[in-house]
Design a protein around this motif. Structure first.
Motif, PDB file in Angstrom:
ATOM      1  N   VAL A 105      52.316  28.436 -31.979  1.00  0.00           N
ATOM      2  CA  VAL A 105      52.201  29.305 -30.799  1.00  0.00           C
ATOM      3  C   VAL A 105      51.909  30.742 -31.222  1.00  0.00           C
ATOM      4  N   LEU A 106      52.658  31.208 -32.219  1.00  0.00           N
ATOM      5  CA  LEU A 106      52.449  32.578 -32.702  1.00  0.00           C
ATOM      6  C   LEU A 106      51.046  32.746 -33.289  1.00  0.00           C
ATOM      7  N   ASP A 107      50.543  31.709 -33.973  1.00  0.00           N
ATOM      8  CA  ASP A 107      49.195  31.752 -34.530  1.00  0.00           C
ATOM      9  C   ASP A 107      48.152  31.844 -33.420  1.00  0.00           C
ATOM     10  N   PHE A 108      48.320  31.070 -32.355  1.00  0.00           N
ATOM     11  CA  PHE A 108      47.392  31.102 -31.219  1.00  0.00           C
ATOM     12  C   PHE A 108      47.432  32.469 -30.529  1.00  0.00           C
ATOM     13  N   ILE A 109      48.632  33.021 -30.397  1.00  0.00           N
ATOM     14  CA  ILE A 109      48.766  34.340 -29.768  1.00  0.00           C
ATOM     15  C   ILE A 109      48.076  35.413 -30.614  1.00  0.00           C
ATOM     16  N   GLU A 110      48.250  35.317 -31.940  1.00  0.00           N
ATOM     17  CA  GLU A 110      47.610  36.282 -32.846  1.00  0.00           C
ATOM     18  C   GLU A 110      46.085  36.205 -32.747  1.00  0.00           C
ATOM     19  N   LYS A 111      45.546  34.974 -32.667  1.00  0.00           N
ATOM     20  CA  LYS A 111      44.104  34.807 -32.519  1.00  0.00           C
ATOM     21  C   LYS A 111      43.617  35.356 -31.185  1.00  0.00           C
ATOM     22  N   SER A 112      44.406  35.166 -30.145  1.00  0.00           N
ATOM     23  CA  SER A 112      44.051  35.697 -28.824  1.00  0.00           C
ATOM     24  C   SER A 112      44.024  37.220 -28.841  1.00  0.00           C
ATOM     25  N   LEU A 113      45.017  37.827 -29.497  1.00  0.00           N
ATOM     26  CA  LEU A 113      45.066  39.289 -29.590  1.00  0.00           C
ATOM     27  C   LEU A 113      43.882  39.836 -30.384  1.00  0.00           C
ATOM     28  N   THR A 114      43.453  39.101 -31.409  1.00  0.00           N
ATOM     29  CA  THR A 114      42.281  39.516 -32.182  1.00  0.00           C
ATOM     30  C   THR A 114      41.039  39.533 -31.300  1.00  0.00           C
ATOM     31  N   ASP A 115      40.879  38.506 -30.465  1.00  0.00           N
ATOM     32  CA  ASP A 115      39.740  38.453 -29.547  1.00  0.00           C
ATOM     33  C   ASP A 115      39.822  39.565 -28.500  1.00  0.00           C
ATOM     34  N   ILE A 116      41.027  39.867 -28.045  1.00  0.00           N
ATOM     35  CA  ILE A 116      41.208  40.947 -27.071  1.00  0.00           C
ATOM     36  C   ILE A 116      40.842  42.287 -27.687  1.00  0.00           C
ATOM     37  N   GLU A 117      41.216  42.494 -28.947  1.00  0.00           N
ATOM     38  CA  GLU A 117      40.841  43.726 -29.640  1.00  0.00           C
ATOM     39  C   GLU A 117      39.325  43.842 -29.775  1.00  0.00           C
ATOM     40  N   ARG A 118      38.674  42.717 -30.023  1.00  0.00           N
ATOM     41  CA  ARG A 118      37.216  42.702 -30.109  1.00  0.00           C
ATOM     42  C   ARG A 118      36.585  43.102 -28.777  1.00  0.00           C
ATOM     43  N   LEU A 119      37.119  42.578 -27.675  1.00  0.00           N
ATOM     44  CA  LEU A 119      36.635  42.950 -26.347  1.00  0.00           C
ATOM     45  C   LEU A 119      36.894  44.426 -26.072  1.00  0.00           C
ATOM     46  N   ASP A 120      38.071  44.892 -26.467  1.00  0.00           N
ATOM     47  CA  ASP A 120      38.431  46.298 -26.254  1.00  0.00           C
ATOM     48  C   ASP A 120      37.483  47.220 -27.004  1.00  0.00           C
ATOM     49  N   ASP A 121      37.138  46.865 -28.247  1.00  0.00           N
ATOM     50  CA  ASP A 121      36.193  47.668 -29.030  1.00  0.00           C
ATOM     51  C   ASP A 121      34.836  47.746 -28.339  1.00  0.00           C
ATOM     52  N   MET A 122      34.372  46.624 -27.789  1.00  0.00           N
ATOM     53  CA  MET A 122      33.071  46.598 -27.142  1.00  0.00           C
ATOM     54  C   MET A 122      33.070  47.458 -25.881  1.00  0.00           C
ATOM     55  N   VAL A 123      34.138  47.362 -25.088  1.00  0.00           N
ATOM     56  CA  VAL A 123      34.243  48.170 -23.871  1.00  0.00           C
ATOM     57  C   VAL A 123      34.290  49.654 -24.223  1.00  0.00           C
ATOM     58  N   GLU A 124      35.056  50.010 -25.253  1.00  0.00           N
ATOM     59  CA  GLU A 124      35.143  51.409 -25.685  1.00  0.00           C
ATOM     60  C   GLU A 124      33.770  51.920 -26.122  1.00  0.00           C
ATOM     61  N   ASN A 125      33.004  51.076 -26.821  1.00  0.00           N
ATOM     62  CA  ASN A 125      31.661  51.455 -27.244  1.00  0.00           C
ATOM     63  C   ASN A 125      30.766  51.760 -26.046  1.00  0.00           C
ATOM     64  N   MET A 126      30.793  50.876 -25.055  1.00  0.00           N
ATOM     65  CA  MET A 126      29.937  51.066 -23.884  1.00  0.00           C
ATOM     66  C   MET A 126      30.330  52.305 -23.094  1.00  0.00           C
ATOM     67  N   LEU A 127      31.634  52.531 -22.954  1.00  0.00           N
ATOM     68  CA  LEU A 127      32.104  53.721 -22.237  1.00  0.00           C
ATOM     69  C   LEU A 127      31.721  55.002 -22.973  1.00  0.00           C
ATOM     70  N   LEU A 128      31.900  55.005 -24.298  1.00  0.00           N
ATOM     71  CA  LEU A 128      31.571  56.185 -25.085  1.00  0.00           C
ATOM     72  C   LEU A 128      30.068  56.460 -25.061  1.00  0.00           C
ATOM     73  N   ALA A 129      29.255  55.406 -25.179  1.00  0.00           N
ATOM     74  CA  ALA A 129      27.795  55.576 -25.126  1.00  0.00           C
ATOM     75  C   ALA A 129      27.367  56.149 -23.781  1.00  0.00           C
ATOM     76  N   SER A 130      27.987  55.680 -22.704  1.00  0.00           N
ATOM     77  CA  SER A 130      27.662  56.185 -21.367  1.00  0.00           C
ATOM     78  C   SER A 130      28.035  57.657 -21.233  1.00  0.00           C
ATOM     79  N   LYS A 131      29.211  58.033 -21.752  1.00  0.00           N
ATOM     80  CA  LYS A 131      29.642  59.433 -21.677  1.00  0.00           C
ATOM     81  C   LYS A 131      28.751  60.335 -22.521  1.00  0.00           C
TER      82      LYS A 131
END
Length: 290
Positions: A105-131
């Motif tokens: 369970v902890l391994d699955f949660i860690e993998k999910s958090l890694t994917d969420i961080e990847r999504l967060d990085d992409m959103v931050e990139n798009m927001l920063l590029a727009s600004k």
């Protein structure tokens, strides 16, 4: 866009034909003014073709930009769907399989958090590029520890350990390096450069990250042993949406915004970046803060 180009060339051909016809008629009607007609006609044609050339170049530039935007939308869609599908699958597995151990369970949660961080990085990139594009971002600067920032990002992006316990990112970070700058924007710079190196490297292929001071200047280097960058592409890799190849032939993930953001942020910090070939293969990105 194709229809616009066809109409443009049709009008050009029609206008040239009409000008030649009217010039011919004037020469027939007033042969004693042939020199003046030819002289003025030549100037008119020169101005006309110069304008047509620049308009043609603008249309081509717009066409390429539209293609890049289309590729950008395709790549963003893929970038969003892949981690979301992974997170959904992992959470559904946790929900439906009661036999999972706590470690699983902890391994699955860690993998999910890694994917969420990847999504967060992409959103931050798009927001920063727009600004950056609409000049709404002011790049607030303050003194901070760049060594800690780079170390934290390296640890976060460290993917796995391979045979012989070799980590994919080998870091040589000189401690206590302080700079004055926008910590949020420079976090994006470091993240994008390291993520790019990871993307374009083979699995378990080591890459090097270095941070050090030399002759009063701060140097940050990211070197990989990946596919490398052709000399013809080096001048364009910092353009917005630009990616080598097409979405149909490219296997690596990305939106074409990372290096654009890197260049824009470094310009605001009066820092330089250059890319050179790594030996025997790959690329080296070097940032120098003056």
């Amino acid at each position: 866009m194709k229809k616009t180009i066809i109409i443009f060339y049709t009008l050009i051909i029609y206008a040239v034909a009409e000008l030649i016809w009217w010039g011919y008629m004037l020469v027939i009607l007033q042969p004693n003014r042939m020199g003046m007609i030819l002289g003025e006609g030549s100037i008119f044609f020169a101005v006309f073709f110069l304008g047509a050339f620049y308009l043609h170049r603008s249309l081509n530039k717009e066409r390429k930009l539209q293609e890049q935007k289309k590729n950008f939308l395709l790549s963003v869609t893929h970038e969003l769907k892949s981690p979301l599908a992974s997170i959904k699958l992992l959470l559904q597995t946790i929900q439906k399989r009661e036999s999972l151990t706590k470690a699983q369970v902890l391994d699955f949660i860690e993998k999910s958090l890694t994917d969420i961080e990847r999504l967060d990085d992409m959103v931050e990139n798009m927001l920063l590029a727009s600004k950056i594009d609409n000049s709404s971002y002011t790049f607030p600067k303050a003194s901070f520890n760049l060594s800690n920032l780079v170390d934290n990002i390296v640890n976060r992006l460290q993917i796995s350990k391979c045979d012989g316990n070799q980590q994919i990112i080998n870091a040589e970070i000189e401690p206590k390096i302080e700079i004055t700058g926008d910590k949020f924007a420079l976090t994006s710079v470091v993240t994008n450069l390291i993520e790019n190196a990871v993307k374009y490297s083979r699995p378990c292929e080591a890459l090097e990250v270095k941070l050090f001071k030399k002759e009063g200047k701060v140097h940050f280097q990211v070197a990989d042993r990946g596919i490398g960058i052709a000399d013809a592409e080096k001048a364009r890799i910092f353009d917005k949406f630009y990616r080598v190849g097409s979405e149909d032939t490219r296997n690596t993930k990305g939106t074409g915004l990372g290096l654009y953001i890197v260049k824009q942020v470094l310009d605001k910090h009066e820092a330089t970046i250059r890319v050179k070939d790594n030996k025997p293969a790959g690329s080296i990105f070097e940032v120098v803060f003056g």
